[in-house]
Each structure stands twice: as structure tokens, then as C-alpha cells.
Design an enzyme around this catalytic site. Structure first.
Site, PDB file in Angstrom:
ATOM      1  CG  HIS A 156      56.213  54.598   2.690  1.00  0.00           C
ATOM      2  ND1 HIS A 156      57.318  55.303   3.091  1.00  0.00           N
ATOM      3  CD2 HIS A 156      56.500  54.126   1.462  1.00  0.00           C
ATOM      4  CE1 HIS A 156      58.236  55.264   2.140  1.00  0.00           C
ATOM      5  NE2 HIS A 156      57.757  54.573   1.129  1.00  0.00           N
ATOM      6  CE1 TYR A 181      59.074  60.425   9.744  1.00  0.00           C
ATOM      7  CE2 TYR A 181      59.665  62.672  10.261  1.00  0.00           C
ATOM      8  CZ  TYR A 181      58.890  61.777   9.567  1.00  0.00           C
ATOM      9  OH  TYR A 181      57.921  62.234   8.702  1.00  0.00           O
ATOM     10  N   PRO A 206      58.022  70.936   9.562  1.00  0.00           N
ATOM     11  CG  PRO A 206      59.885  70.845   8.180  1.00  0.00           C
ATOM     12  CD  PRO A 206      59.213  71.697   9.191  1.00  0.00           C
ATOM     13  CE  LYS A 257      49.511  64.886  10.292  1.00  0.00           C
ATOM     14  NZ  LYS A 257      49.915  63.892   9.299  1.00  0.00           N
ATOM     15  CE1 TYR A 269      55.047  61.108   9.792  1.00  0.00           C
ATOM     16  CE2 TYR A 269      53.951  59.759   8.130  1.00  0.00           C
ATOM     17  CZ  TYR A 269      55.012  60.568   8.517  1.00  0.00           C
ATOM     18  OH  TYR A 269      56.017  60.848   7.627  1.00  0.00           O
TER      19      TYR A 269
HETATM   20  P1  RFL Z   1      52.466  77.513  -1.194  1.00  0.00           P
HETATM   21  O1  RFL Z   1      52.961  76.216  -1.682  1.00  0.00           O
HETATM   22  O2  RFL Z   1      53.439  78.434  -0.527  1.00  0.00           O
HETATM   23  O3  RFL Z   1      51.828  78.259  -2.462  1.00  0.00           O
HETATM   24  C1  RFL Z   1      51.450  79.628  -2.408  1.00  0.00           C
HETATM   25  C2  RFL Z   1      51.486  80.198  -3.812  1.00  0.00           C
HETATM   26  O4  RFL Z   1      51.062  81.568  -3.773  1.00  0.00           O
HETATM   27  C3  RFL Z   1      51.951  82.342  -4.555  1.00  0.00           C
HETATM   28  N1  RFL Z   1      51.948  83.738  -4.060  1.00  0.00           N
HETATM   29  C4  RFL Z   1      51.272  84.734  -4.656  1.00  0.00           C
HETATM   30  N2  RFL Z   1      50.480  84.755  -5.733  1.00  0.00           N
HETATM   31  C5  RFL Z   1      49.924  85.951  -6.073  1.00  0.00           C
HETATM   32  N3  RFL Z   1      50.161  87.096  -5.395  1.00  0.00           N
HETATM   33  C6  RFL Z   1      50.940  87.117  -4.302  1.00  0.00           C
HETATM   34  N4  RFL Z   1      51.161  88.238  -3.621  1.00  0.00           N
HETATM   35  C7  RFL Z   1      51.537  85.890  -3.873  1.00  0.00           C
HETATM   36  N5  RFL Z   1      52.362  85.534  -2.862  1.00  0.00           N
HETATM   37  C8  RFL Z   1      52.599  84.231  -2.984  1.00  0.00           C
HETATM   38  C9  RFL Z   1      53.297  81.661  -4.404  1.00  0.00           C
HETATM   39  O5  RFL Z   1      54.188  81.975  -5.466  1.00  0.00           O
HETATM   40  C10 RFL Z   1      52.872  80.180  -4.403  1.00  0.00           C
HETATM   41  O6  RFL Z   1      52.852  79.645  -5.711  1.00  0.00           O
HETATM   42  O7  RFL Z   1      51.219  77.363  -0.191  1.00  0.00           O
HETATM   43  P2  RFL Z   1      50.038  76.262  -0.183  1.00  0.00           P
HETATM   44  O8  RFL Z   1      49.437  76.128  -1.547  1.00  0.00           O
HETATM   45  O9  RFL Z   1      49.201  76.631   0.969  1.00  0.00           O
HETATM   46  O10 RFL Z   1      50.744  74.872   0.097  1.00  0.00           O
HETATM   47  C11 RFL Z   1      51.369  74.616   1.332  1.00  0.00           C
HETATM   48  C12 RFL Z   1      52.536  73.633   1.153  1.00  0.00           C
HETATM   49  O11 RFL Z   1      53.373  74.120   0.116  1.00  0.00           O
HETATM   50  C13 RFL Z   1      53.337  73.468   2.440  1.00  0.00           C
HETATM   51  O12 RFL Z   1      52.483  73.408   3.556  1.00  0.00           O
HETATM   52  C14 RFL Z   1      54.182  72.187   2.421  1.00  0.00           C
HETATM   53  O13 RFL Z   1      55.163  72.240   1.433  1.00  0.00           O
HETATM   54  C15 RFL Z   1      54.855  71.967   3.782  1.00  0.00           C
HETATM   55  N6  RFL Z   1      55.755  70.811   3.803  1.00  0.00           N
HETATM   56  C16 RFL Z   1      55.252  69.533   3.914  1.00  0.00           C
HETATM   57  N7  RFL Z   1      53.926  69.322   3.946  1.00  0.00           N
HETATM   58  C17 RFL Z   1      53.431  68.046   3.994  1.00  0.00           C
HETATM   59  O14 RFL Z   1      52.187  67.897   4.021  1.00  0.00           O
HETATM   60  N8  RFL Z   1      54.245  66.933   3.983  1.00  0.00           N
HETATM   61  C18 RFL Z   1      55.591  67.069   3.945  1.00  0.00           C
HETATM   62  O15 RFL Z   1      56.276  66.058   3.883  1.00  0.00           O
HETATM   63  C19 RFL Z   1      56.150  68.398   3.947  1.00  0.00           C
HETATM   64  N9  RFL Z   1      57.471  68.593   3.889  1.00  0.00           N
HETATM   65  C20 RFL Z   1      57.125  71.004   3.732  1.00  0.00           C
HETATM   66  C21 RFL Z   1      57.974  69.857   3.782  1.00  0.00           C
HETATM   67  C22 RFL Z   1      57.685  72.273   3.601  1.00  0.00           C
HETATM   68  C23 RFL Z   1      59.050  72.429   3.544  1.00  0.00           C
HETATM   69  N10 RFL Z   1      59.550  73.755   3.399  1.00  0.00           N
HETATM   70  C24 RFL Z   1      60.491  74.116   2.431  1.00  0.00           C
HETATM   71  C25 RFL Z   1      58.892  74.850   4.085  1.00  0.00           C
HETATM   72  C26 RFL Z   1      59.343  69.993   3.733  1.00  0.00           C
HETATM   73  C27 RFL Z   1      59.890  71.267   3.647  1.00  0.00           C
HETATM   74  C28 RFL Z   1      61.386  71.368   3.637  1.00  0.00           C
HETATM   75  C1  PHB Z   2      59.960  65.028   2.594  1.00  0.00           C
HETATM   76  O1  PHB Z   2      60.084  63.971   1.957  1.00  0.00           O
HETATM   77  O2  PHB Z   2      60.276  66.119   2.098  1.00  0.00           O
HETATM   78  C2  PHB Z   2      59.451  64.986   3.974  1.00  0.00           C
HETATM   79  C3  PHB Z   2      58.950  63.801   4.473  1.00  0.00           C
HETATM   80  C4  PHB Z   2      58.479  63.750   5.783  1.00  0.00           C
HETATM   81  C5  PHB Z   2      58.527  64.872   6.566  1.00  0.00           C
HETATM   82  C6  PHB Z   2      59.018  66.072   6.056  1.00  0.00           C
HETATM   83  C7  PHB Z   2      59.488  66.115   4.757  1.00  0.00           C
HETATM   84  O3  PHB Z   2      58.104  64.812   7.845  1.00  0.00           O
END
Ligand code: RFL
Ligand code: PHB
Length: 389
Positions: A72, A200, A292, A296, A384
Site C-alpha cells: 500500500h 480510517y 491499534p 504499531k 505510519y
Molecule cells: P502475543 O501475540 O500476545 O503473543 C504472546 C504469546 O505468549 C503466550 N503466552 C504464554 N506462553 C507461556 N506461558 C505463559 N504464561 C504465557 N502467557 C501468554 C500467548 O499464548 C501468545 O501465544 O504478543 P507478541 O508476540 O508480543 O505480539 C504482539 C502482537 O500480537 C500485537 O502487538 C498486535 O497484534 C497488535 N495489533 C496490531 N499490530 C500491528 O502492528 N498492526 C496492526 O494492524 C495491528 N492491529 C492489533 C491489531 C491488535 C489487536 N488486538 C486484538 C489487541 C488489531 C487488533 C484488533
Molecule cells: C487490521 O487490518 O487489523 C488493522 C489495520 C490497521 C490498523 C489496525 C488494524 O490500524
């Protein structure tokens, strides 16, 4: 069992760290409390910065991302019926990659299996022992049997609710937090995205985001109240509400269909300082959370892992502790920049119940400035696409 680095958590941070260390000839074992299917069922991030793309290439998992991911060049913001495009490529000469976290995780899991590296799934009662000493250990249970891993370092990559950060006494850690008075209700559907780029939307009914996973799979979010019950949101109700928050010509083009996932995410800013405690290092959501809105979270996790894998490489090849000693400060500097950006994007795009008339006018002025100033657009674009490591 003995390894050089014990990694807690097989999310993107833990898996990417494991793969980068493997490529550098450093042995690591990952301990994860859930099953691989559970880890893959979590629908989260969708947007990768160039830096994260580069790290996935370095980890040897770039092929499918480059084949299936969507590049993108910009994104759209809508406000008051107006659509405004931020052209990343023109403004800062960079792009982002739309490729879902689920796919990143799958690629990293497959690479780990292919190279024979050890991941222990379904590990119960994971405990960090003596992490401040030179002989840290991780214990866990499986089928009622307790196992122990001895290691040089522990990497706490176990997310916000994990055990690593909680193993540190309160007196050794400072926490900074802001909880927002709303969440995001998200839907995933096998329908073509409403637009080529993400949208957005700031609307008086609340924020909305049109995102995607591929040319046939869409991801949409709407801002929702803290008391929202998912059962109250049929697919039809979601689509109707989303349409209301988009400019009419966009709403008309929305293709709807049955949801394949629906979930609510709370919005939070959170930082734990420092990110190192003796031989325990926190990385990713274990150390910090961003709302989110700036896309980031996953990208910050990748940045931490870059600093940490480089520090371990320096230690094992050059016997220098400089990277290890500098990890926390280096990572936190970048973390706070992303915290600032994510907080700002959240504040200009959402409907804040307590904003009042003054807050509302300031938000409108922020958007007017953004839509009319090249400097303001460049600042958004620069953040971004991702600040440099
Ligand atoms: P995770 O993905 O939470 O993984 C942690 C892992 O540790 C395990 N765990 C354990 N294992 C052993 N013993 C324990 N006691 C444990 N406790 C937990 C868990 O089961 C899991 O497998 O953390 P990590 O690896 O630091 O990754 C971070 C990302 O997942 C997170 O920052 C992103 O998903 C945030 N996020 C977004 N980030 C972006 O860069 N771009 C995006 O577009 C974006 N969109 C989002 C998002 C997060 C969202 N939610 C649901 C919070 C959109 C949403 C809706
Ligand atoms: C997503 O596709 O899940 C997504 C994209 C951009 C954002 C947050 C989530 O800022």
C-alpha cells in the site's frame, strides 16, 4: 534440558526471535502455553512496516509474504464526509505491506518446524526461576510432569497477560498506562475490500476502519462502548452501523457477507520500564501495548526483537555485552515514539465521550491541519510507515 535462550511465548515476537537466533547459530527453545491452532486462531494485526518486512526476510520467511501480501502506497482518512488521501510514497518514499499476523505466525511456525527447532506447546504453569542470576531457568508442566530448561537468557515474549513481566517485583518496574473509554468491534468477512487502501473514518457516531487481509478478505472495525455485548451485534447490525460512519459514496460500494470472525478489543496504551531485569528481557506486548489505531503493535514487537537478536549475536560472537546492556534504553526510545503516534492517531480519530465542545473543536482543527499541511501529512506518513531502527 539446556539451551542458550529460553523464549516464553510463541506469538510473533517469540517466533521471530527464535527464527532470527536460529539463522545466527544461537540455540533457543520456545515455551508456549497454548496449542498452535489456538495461536493461529487469534485475528490481530494486518499492516507491516518496511522494517518488519525486512526482518521477516532476514528470518527466511519472506517468500509467501512477497507473493500474497499487498503493498500500500498510502491510506485514506475521512472526516465530515470528506475523503483525504495520505500518499506515503510521495511524502516519505516508503510503503507498507498488508499481510495478516496470522499468516506471519504461520510462516514462522512452518520455518521453525522445517529447521527442527524446539517449541513446547501446551506448557502449563510456566515459571521463571533465578532470572537475575547467571543460571536462569524456566520450568513448566505437561501431563502432570514438571520439566526444567536451564539457559543463559530468558526472553519474555508472552504478551500483555503473560507470566514474564509479572515475575518481576513491583519495586523493580514502573508502569505507565492509559485506558481509553471505548473499544473496537471487529469483523472478518470473505468479501472484497471496499477500497484499494485502508480507510480510517472519523464520524460523530464513532470511529470506523476499513482494512483487509487480501483482495477477497476484508477486516472492518467500529468504535464501540465499553459495555458492548458481542451477542447484540448481528452481522446486519454491524454492516448498517459501518455504512453510517463512511462517506455515502463509500458506503454504497460496501460489499457485505457473513462474518467469519467477530471480536471486541479494548484500547490501551501501556509501557513497562525497564525492559531488562538481569538476564530476563521483555519484548513485544509483554512490555508495551498501543491502541491499534496506528497499526504499531506487531511492528513494535518486531523492533524489540531486532534489538534483542542483535544483542545476543554480539554477546555470543564478540563476547560484548554492550547490546545487552543497551537493549532496554534503545528499545524504550522507539517504543515511546510509537506510543506517542498511536495515542495521537487514536485521539484525532475517535469520539471521546468526555471531550466536550472544546475537545471536539480541537479534533476538527487537528484534521483540518492534517488535510491542508504537507508538513502534517509528512509527519503522519513518516510515523505510519515506521521510524528507523
Ligand atoms: P502475543 O501475540 O500476545 O503473543 C504472546 C504469546 O505468549 C503466550 N503466552 C504464554 N506462553 C507461556 N506461558 C505463559 N504464561 C504465557 N502467557 C501468554 C500467548 O499464548 C501468545 O501465544 O504478543 P507478541 O508476540 O508480543 O505480539 C504482539 C502482537 O500480537 C500485537 O502487538 C498486535 O497484534 C497488535 N495489533 C496490531 N499490530 C500491528 O502492528 N498492526 C496492526 O494492524 C495491528 N492491529 C492489533 C491489531 C491488535 C489487536 N488486538 C486484538 C489487541 C488489531 C487488533 C484488533
Ligand atoms: C487490521 O487490518 O487489523 C488493522 C489495520 C490497521 C490498523 C489496525 C488494524 O490500524
Amino acid at each position: 534440558m539446556r539451551t542458550q535462550v529460553a523464549i516464553i511465548g510463541a506469538g510473533p515476537a517469540g517466533l521471530l526471535l527464535g527464527q532470527l537466533l536460529h539463522r545466527k547459530g544461537i540455540d533457543a527453545i520456545i515455551v508456549e502455553q497454548r496449542s498452535p491452532d489456538y495461536v493461529l486462531s487469534r485475528i490481530r494485526a494486518g499492516v507491516l512496516e518496511q522494517g518488519a518486512v525486512g526482518l521477516l526476510e532476514e528470518a527466511g520467511v519472506g517468500a509467501r509474504m512477497h507473493k500474497e501480501g499487498l503493498i500500500h502506497d498510502g491510506t485514506e482518512l475521512t472526516f465530515d464526509g470528506r475523503r483525504h488521501r495520505i500518499d506515503f510514497k510521495r511524502l516519505v518514499g516508503q510503503t507498507v505491506m498488508v499481510y495478516g499476523q496470522t499468516e506471519v505466525t504461520r510462516d514462522l511456525m512452518d520455518a521453525r518446524t522445517a529447521c527442527g527447532a524446539k517449541t513446547i506447546y501446551n506448557a502449563e504453569n510456566v515459571t521463571l526461576v533465578d532470572y537475575a542470576s547467571d543460571t536462569p531457568k524456566v520450568t513448566y508442566q505437561q501431563d502432570g510432569v514438571t520439566h526444567e530448561i536451564t539457559c543463559d537468557f530468558i526472553a519474555g515474549c508472552d504478551g500483555f497477560h503473560g507470566v514474564s513481566r509479572k515475575s518481576v517485583p513491583n519495586s523493580a518496574i514502573s508502569l505507565f498506562e492509559r485506558v481509553y473509554p471505548f473499544g473496537w468491534l471487529g469483523i472478518l468477512s470473505d468479501t472484497p475490500p471496499v477500497s484499494d487502501e485502508l480507510i480510517y473514518a472519523n464520524h460523530q457516531r464513532g470511529f470506523a476502519l476499513c482494512s483487509m487481509r487480501s483482495l477477497t478478505r476484508s477486516r472492518y472495525y467500529i468504535q464501540c462502548g465499553m459495555d458492548t455485548q458481542i451477542e447484540d451485534w448481528s452481522d446486519d447490525r454491524f454492516w448498517d452501523e459501518l455504512r453510517l460512519r463512511l462517506p455515502p459514496e463509500t458506503a454504497e460500494q460496501l460489499v457485505t457477507g457473513p462474518s467469519i470472525e467477530k471480536s471486541i478489543a479494548p484500547l490501551r496504551s501501556f509501557v513497562a520500564e525497564p525492559m531488562r531485569f538481569g538476564n530476563l528481557f521483555l519484548a513485544g506486548d509483554a512490555a508495551h501495548i498501543v491502541p491499534p489505531t496506528g497499526a504499531k503493535g506487531l511492528n513494535l514487537a518486531a523492533g524489540d526483537v531486532h534489538y534483542l537478536s542483535t544483542a545476543f549475536e554480539e554477546f555470543y560472537t564478540g563476547k560484548s555485552r554492550a547490546g545487552i546492556d543497551g537493549y532496554s534504553q534503545k528499545a524504550l526510545t522507539r517504543v515511546w515514539l510509537a506510543e506517542r503516534f498511536s495515542w495521537w492517531m487514536t485521539s484525532i480519530l475517535h469520539n471521546f465521550p468526555d471531550n466536550g465542545d472544546f475537545g471536539q473543536r480541537i479534533q476538527e482543527a487537528e484534521l483540518d491541519y492534517l488535510f491542508s499541511s504537507n508538513a502534517a501529512m509528512t509527519s503522519l506518513a513518516e510515523n505510519y510507515v515506521g521510524l528507523p531502527y
